[in-house]
Motif scaffolding. Structure first.
Motif, mmCIF file in Angstrom:
data_model
loop_
_atom_site.group_PDB
_atom_site.id
_atom_site.type_symbol
_atom_site.label_atom_id
_atom_site.label_comp_id
_atom_site.label_asym_id
_atom_site.label_seq_id
_atom_site.Cartn_x
_atom_site.Cartn_y
_atom_site.Cartn_z
ATOM 1 N N LEU A 23 57.535 47.288 -47.401
ATOM 2 C CA LEU A 23 57.177 46.613 -46.152
ATOM 3 C C LEU A 23 55.666 46.461 -46.108
ATOM 4 N N GLY A 25 52.574 44.646 -43.529
ATOM 5 C CA GLY A 25 52.281 43.979 -42.268
ATOM 6 C C GLY A 25 50.833 43.567 -42.197
ATOM 7 N N VAL A 37 51.986 40.990 -35.147
ATOM 8 C CA VAL A 37 51.921 41.428 -36.541
ATOM 9 C C VAL A 37 52.933 40.616 -37.344
ATOM 10 N N HIS A 39 55.135 40.532 -40.693
ATOM 11 C CA HIS A 39 55.679 41.485 -41.659
ATOM 12 C C HIS A 39 56.440 40.750 -42.751
ATOM 13 N N GLY A 41 59.142 41.980 -46.008
ATOM 14 C CA GLY A 41 59.876 43.117 -46.530
ATOM 15 C C GLY A 41 60.540 42.780 -47.846
ATOM 16 N N LYS A 53 49.432 40.507 -50.934
ATOM 17 C CA LYS A 53 48.850 40.988 -49.687
ATOM 18 C C LYS A 53 47.760 40.039 -49.183
#
Length: 80
Positions: A23, A25, A37, A39, A41, A53
């Motif tokens: 996960l 965020g 936020v 997210h 997964g 990222k």
């Protein structure tokens, strides 16, 4: 979280039920305020590279900018 399945309370039950383990965020920030936020997964532990990222952070920045602009337009419309 590298492996959310190992974190007590680290992942929502609905995501855990779907097998989500990895996960990541990114905050949605506009003018110093947190709007939410974003997210992502994965069913694999530690699936996100630094490139992944950075991409999510860039997408979150764009989304926050768009939400902030929409909120600004709504405020102006309310005043007018």
């Amino acid at each position: 979280m590298a492996d959310a399945s190992e974190q007590p309370g680290g992942i929502m039950p609905s995501l855990r039920a779907r097998g989500t383990r990895g996960l990541f965020g990114a905050p949605l920030l506009s003018e110093g305020q947190v709007l939410g936020v974003a997210h992502v997964g994965s069913t694999r532990a530690s699936p996100f590279t630094e490139r992944d990222k950075r991409l999510l952070l860039a997408v979150a920045d764009r989304a926050a900018w768009a939400v902030g602009k929409q909120q600004e337009r709504a405020r102006v419309h309310a005043i007018v």
